[in-house]
Enzyme design. Structure first.
Site, short mmCIF file in Angstrom:
data_model
loop_
_atom_site.label_atom_id
_atom_site.label_comp_id
_atom_site.label_asym_id
_atom_site.label_seq_id
_atom_site.Cartn_x
_atom_site.Cartn_y
_atom_site.Cartn_z
N GLY A 1 -104.33 72.16 -51.49
CA GLY A 1 -104.86 73.52 -51.43
C GLY A 1 -104.26 74.34 -50.31
O GLY A 1 -103.48 73.84 -49.49
N CYS B 1 -115.01 81.35 -42.14
CA CYS B 1 -113.94 82.21 -41.64
C CYS B 1 -114.41 83.65 -41.40
O CYS B 1 -113.85 84.36 -40.56
CB CYS B 1 -112.75 82.20 -42.60
SG CYS B 1 -113.17 82.66 -44.29
N GLN C 1 -112.52 91.11 -46.35
CA GLN C 1 -111.94 89.79 -46.34
C GLN C 1 -110.73 89.65 -47.27
O GLN C 1 -110.75 90.06 -48.43
CB GLN C 1 -113.02 88.76 -46.71
CG GLN C 1 -114.16 88.80 -45.70
CD GLN C 1 -115.21 87.72 -45.91
OE1 GLN C 1 -116.34 87.87 -45.47
NE2 GLN C 1 -114.84 86.62 -46.56
N GLY D 1 -108.73 83.96 -48.47
CA GLY D 1 -110.01 83.30 -48.23
C GLY D 1 -110.55 82.62 -49.47
O GLY D 1 -111.38 81.72 -49.39
N LYS E 1 -123.98 83.05 -45.01
CA LYS E 1 -123.29 82.32 -43.94
C LYS E 1 -123.05 83.22 -42.73
O LYS E 1 -123.22 82.79 -41.58
CB LYS E 1 -121.97 81.76 -44.45
CG LYS E 1 -122.10 80.73 -45.55
CD LYS E 1 -120.74 80.40 -46.15
CE LYS E 1 -120.86 79.54 -47.39
NZ LYS E 1 -119.56 79.34 -48.06
N ARG F 1 -114.37 91.77 -50.59
CA ARG F 1 -113.00 91.30 -50.80
C ARG F 1 -112.08 92.49 -50.97
O ARG F 1 -112.35 93.40 -51.76
CB ARG F 1 -112.94 90.42 -52.06
CG ARG F 1 -111.59 89.74 -52.26
CD ARG F 1 -111.40 88.60 -51.28
NE ARG F 1 -112.23 87.45 -51.59
CZ ARG F 1 -112.46 86.46 -50.74
NH1 ARG F 1 -111.92 86.48 -49.53
NH2 ARG F 1 -113.23 85.44 -51.08
N HIS G 1 -109.13 88.68 -41.91
CA HIS G 1 -110.47 89.23 -42.14
C HIS G 1 -110.78 90.23 -41.04
O HIS G 1 -110.67 89.91 -39.85
CB HIS G 1 -111.52 88.12 -42.13
CG HIS G 1 -111.51 87.25 -43.34
ND1 HIS G 1 -110.68 87.45 -44.41
CD2 HIS G 1 -112.26 86.15 -43.65
CE1 HIS G 1 -110.91 86.51 -45.33
NE2 HIS G 1 -111.87 85.71 -44.88
N ASN H 1 -107.77 84.49 -41.25
CA ASN H 1 -108.78 83.67 -41.90
C ASN H 1 -108.33 82.25 -42.23
O ASN H 1 -109.13 81.32 -42.16
CB ASN H 1 -109.28 84.36 -43.17
CG ASN H 1 -108.16 84.73 -44.11
OD1 ASN H 1 -107.31 85.55 -43.77
ND2 ASN H 1 -108.14 84.14 -45.30
#
Length: 358
Positions: free
Chosen positions: A13, A157, A183, A187, A212, A243, A250, A335
């Site tokens: 990833g 992040c 963001q 991310g 979060k 987004r 970010h 991020n």
């Protein structure tokens, strides 16, 4: 200093790729194993990543011929390993169990995932802010039944671009804050080629991010009491997470009230002169300074500022008085570096320096 041997779980990833690059020729760590899902196991990394490598930096030479292992074959993956970086996507319950199983195999787990962040015996670390929370490790080891293994997480992040500012001025008491984060698409682990719908678009919702962003800072500023990390109840946060069509970086717009207001000039000087306690350790990935203050009215900007200090520095600008709150500012962090892979490596560096891998 003898190097520690590490493995990367989720090496295919975007965060796993960042980890591979950051750990090339690292003075503290040698990456000797890569692991991923069963469908990726048994292939050499360079073959597996053909047409899947997302970074503008080439695959490090040391990683190309490593054979990717099955991350569920824990006995095999942990053999000869001191620490694993976990950057995999799984459902929360499965991820909690997987990380605990790795820790019970007597390796240290540094996790980029949210599954274990809210546990009161698992430290969630921004090294420059709450390294003291590592003192909970003996308690966690006792609960896990381990001698060496334990889990440390890094926070989301989205909070990295404003929580460090709160730390620099915390003596004046952050009473409440309204936060809006803009963001980058990385991310979500994607590039514009994979997500063309994001070009010229904004999505005013990112699942789970707002919760979060409001809760995780409270744990970071909490204290260890009676064998638990207890979140602070001294501040209230309200967040919106959006987004935007930016690849990396970010950006946060924050308005806040203080319990004791010393004036704008004092706040700016405090931020400019802030030196975190861990600077004494001279960790390889630690930025100097931790926070950079921009005087220009049009900064920070992702393209211009996200890569400061190898992408590990927090950039701040436009701290000024507000009509509804005491002050407002704009903050920026990279991020996938500071907020993900870089934050994990810096946390591992601190763990290593403090002797937890001995």
């Amino acid at each position: 200093m003898q190097k520690s041997k590490v493995a990367i779980l989720g090496a295919t990833g975007m965060v796993g790729q960042r980890l591979l690059v950051l750990l090339e020729k690292h003075p503290y760590f040698d990456v000797v194993k890569l692991a991923a899902s069963p469908r990726s196991a048994g292939k050499r990394y360079k073959e597996l990543m053909e047409n899947r490598w997302k970074l503008d930096i080439a695959i490090p030479e040391y990683a190309k011929n490593l054979v990717v292992e099955n991350l569920y074959e824990i006995d095999s993956v942990t053999k000869g390993i001191d620490l694993v970086f976990c950057a995999i996507n799984l459902d929360k319950e499965k991820l909690v169990k997987l990380e605990e199983d790795y820790a019970k195999h007597e390796v240290v787990v540094v996790s980029n995932n949210s599954a274990n962040r809210n546990k009161d015996d698992v430290p969630m670390i921004i090294p420059e802010i709450n390294s003291a929370h590592l003192d909970i490790i003996p308690t966690q080891r006792k609960l896990l039944g381990t001698e060496k293994g334990f889990i440390v997480t890094k926070p989301n992040c989205s909070i990295q671009s404003y929580v460090p500012i709160f730390e620099a001025i915390k003596e004046y008491g952050i009473k409440e804050a309204s936060i809006c984060t803009y963001q980058a698409i990385s991310g979500s682990g994607k590039t514009f080629n994979e997500w063309p719908e994001m070009i010229e678009n904004i999505i005013p919702y990112i699942g789970g991010e707002e919760e979060k962003s409001e809760k995780e800072p409270l744990k970071i500023f909490g204290e260890i009491k009676d064998g638990k990390i207890v979140p602070t109840d001294n501040m209230k946060l309200s967040a919106q997470c959006i987004r935007v069509p930016v690849l990396d970086g970010h950006l946060a717009c924050v308005s806040f009230n203080l319990k004791n207001n010393p004036g704008k000039d004092v706040l700016i000087e405090k931020i400019k002169n802030f030196v975190p306690e861990i600077e004494k350790y001279k960790l390889p990935l630690a930025p100097t300074p931790f926070i950079k203050y921009c005087e220009e009215d049009d900064r920070p900007q992702p393209v211009l500022d996200r890569n400061n200090e190898k992408g590990m520095q927090i950039t701040l600008g436009r701290l000024r008085e507000d009509n509804l709150f005491d002050y407002k500012f704009v903050g920026l962090s990279h991020n996938t570096l500071r907020g993900a892979a870089g934050g994990a490596v810096l946390t591992a560096e601190l763990i290593k320096k403090l002797g937890y891998l001995d």
